[in-house]
Write a protein that holds these residues in place. Structure first.
Motif, PDB file in Angstrom:
ATOM      1  N   MET A  67       3.395 -12.798  16.739  1.00 19.47           N
ATOM      2  CA  MET A  67       1.801 -12.232  16.366  1.00 19.47           C
ATOM      3  C   MET A  67       1.466 -12.814  14.905  1.00 19.47           C
ATOM      4  SD  MET A  67       0.127  -8.405  16.324  1.00 19.47           S
ATOM      5  CE  MET A  67       0.300  -8.200  17.963  1.00 19.47           C
ATOM      6  N   ILE A  68       0.181 -12.976  14.721  1.00 24.42           N
ATOM      7  CA  ILE A  68      -0.243 -13.708  13.483  1.00 24.42           C
ATOM      8  C   ILE A  68      -1.065 -12.554  12.928  1.00 24.42           C
ATOM      9  CG2 ILE A  68      -1.381 -15.222  12.113  1.00 24.42           C
ATOM     10  CD1 ILE A  68      -0.716 -17.366  14.420  1.00 24.42           C
ATOM     11  N   LYS A  69      -0.672 -12.199  11.549  1.00 21.95           N
ATOM     12  CA  LYS A  69      -1.306 -11.208  10.983  1.00 21.95           C
ATOM     13  C   LYS A  69      -1.993 -11.579   9.364  1.00 21.95           C
ATOM     14  CE  LYS A  69       1.853  -7.819  12.996  1.00 21.95           C
ATOM     15  NZ  LYS A  69       2.787  -6.661  12.549  1.00 21.95           N
ATOM     16  N   ILE A  70      -2.505 -10.845   9.225  1.00 23.83           N
ATOM     17  CA  ILE A  70      -2.717 -11.059   7.741  1.00 23.83           C
ATOM     18  C   ILE A  70      -1.932 -10.312   6.741  1.00 23.83           C
ATOM     19  CG2 ILE A  70      -4.538 -10.270   5.526  1.00 23.83           C
ATOM     20  CD1 ILE A  70      -5.731 -12.422   7.281  1.00 23.83           C
ATOM     21  N   LEU A  71      -1.645 -11.030   5.599  1.00 23.36           N
ATOM     22  CA  LEU A  71      -0.473 -10.584   4.541  1.00 23.36           C
ATOM     23  C   LEU A  71      -0.364  -9.122   4.253  1.00 23.36           C
ATOM     24  CD1 LEU A  71       1.806 -11.252   2.631  1.00 23.36           C
ATOM     25  CD2 LEU A  71       0.161 -11.320   0.814  1.00 23.36           C
ATOM     26  N   ASP A  72       0.631  -8.550   4.662  1.00 21.95           N
ATOM     27  CA  ASP A  72       0.931  -7.080   4.374  1.00 21.95           C
ATOM     28  C   ASP A  72       1.949  -7.087   3.036  1.00 21.95           C
ATOM     29  OD1 ASP A  72       2.128  -4.504   4.057  1.00 21.95           O
ATOM     30  OD2 ASP A  72       2.803  -4.396   6.168  1.00 21.95           O
ATOM     31  N   ILE A  73       1.464  -6.571   1.943  1.00 20.20           N
ATOM     32  CA  ILE A  73       2.221  -6.724   0.727  1.00 20.20           C
ATOM     33  C   ILE A  73       3.609  -6.062   0.755  1.00 20.20           C
ATOM     34  CG2 ILE A  73       2.114  -6.142  -1.832  1.00 20.20           C
ATOM     35  CD1 ILE A  73       0.039  -8.072  -1.163  1.00 20.20           C
ATOM     36  N   SER A  74       3.850  -5.034   1.740  1.00 24.72           N
ATOM     37  CA  SER A  74       5.088  -4.617   1.897  1.00 24.72           C
ATOM     38  C   SER A  74       6.130  -5.293   2.308  1.00 24.72           C
ATOM     39  CB  SER A  74       4.998  -3.262   2.800  1.00 24.72           C
ATOM     40  OG  SER A  74       5.095  -3.890   4.081  1.00 24.72           O
ATOM     41  N   LYS A  75       5.734  -6.779   2.978  1.00 24.07           N
ATOM     42  CA  LYS A  75       6.521  -7.741   3.298  1.00 24.07           C
ATOM     43  C   LYS A  75       6.726  -9.013   2.419  1.00 24.07           C
ATOM     44  CE  LYS A  75       6.849  -6.336   7.568  1.00 24.07           C
ATOM     45  NZ  LYS A  75       7.737  -6.088   8.449  1.00 24.07           N
ATOM     46  N   MET A  76       6.288  -8.637   1.202  1.00 22.52           N
ATOM     47  CA  MET A  76       6.493  -9.792   0.098  1.00 22.52           C
ATOM     48  C   MET A  76       7.774 -10.447  -0.029  1.00 22.52           C
ATOM     49  SD  MET A  76       4.465 -11.793  -1.394  1.00 22.52           S
ATOM     50  CE  MET A  76       2.890 -11.031  -2.019  1.00 22.52           C
ATOM     51  N   ASP A  77       8.779  -9.443  -0.161  1.00 24.97           N
ATOM     52  CA  ASP A  77      10.057  -9.939  -0.354  1.00 24.97           C
ATOM     53  C   ASP A  77      10.581 -10.758   0.827  1.00 24.97           C
ATOM     54  OD1 ASP A  77      10.183  -8.609  -2.840  1.00 24.97           O
ATOM     55  OD2 ASP A  77      11.426  -6.989  -2.134  1.00 24.97           O
ATOM     56  N   ASP A  78      10.356 -10.413   1.921  1.00 26.39           N
ATOM     57  CA  ASP A  78      10.497 -11.401   3.124  1.00 26.39           C
ATOM     58  C   ASP A  78      10.044 -12.708   3.028  1.00 26.39           C
ATOM     59  OD1 ASP A  78      11.853  -9.132   4.145  1.00 26.39           O
ATOM     60  OD2 ASP A  78      10.711  -8.537   5.313  1.00 26.39           O
TER      61      ASP A  78
END
Length: 141
Positions: free
Chosen positions: A1-12
């Motif tokens: 699924m394509i989503k807008i950036l979630d800052i909590s995933k920044m390290d990944d």
């Protein structure tokens, strides 16, 4: 699924950015990418970033700046060649009638991928920072 950036995933996301750049650009010093890591991590949230995620795992992403410039498309190595890059490019095409990007001339896999997505080379030049040949490519609806 394509989503807008979630800052909590920044390290990944940044892990994929670093590993993919080092692997795809073996003709550029690994230190170049490591030296730019903090800058990219800081400015990435200012871009439009579409993230491809399955079962809460980030598998790839694309960043767009200045409305239609693809600053980068990155797919985790173990998920490449599964159509994720094409899905992310198609998502970008939904929002833009023109897309531009730059790609290193030695990155033939990327050049061929973008050509399959309908991009055409419009300019060749030497990158000021890396001194490597790069191509500007463009797609129009």
């Amino acid at each position: 699924m394509i989503k807008i950036l979630d800052i909590s995933k920044m390290d990944d996301i940044m892990k994929i950015w670093l590993e993919t750049n080092i692997t795809a650009h073996d003709f550029i010093s690994e230190n170049y990418w490591r030296d730019n890591y903090d800058f990219v991590k800081k400015v990435l949230p200012e871009s439009t970033v579409f993230v491809y995620e399955e079962e809460n795992e980030v598998k790839g992403f694309v960043g767009i700046v200045e409305d239609s410039y693809i600053a980068g498309l990155f797919i985790a190595e173990e998920y490449q060649y599964r159509g994720i890059g094409s899905k992310l490019i198609n998502k970008c095409k939904e929002y833009n009638s023109t897309l531009k990007l730059d790609v290193y001339g030695k990155n033939l896999k990327a050049i061929n991928f973008y050509k399959k997505c309908g991009f055409k080379i419009i300019e060749e030049r030497v990158n000021n920072e890396t001194k490597e040949i790069e191509y500007s490519m463009m797609w129009n609806k």
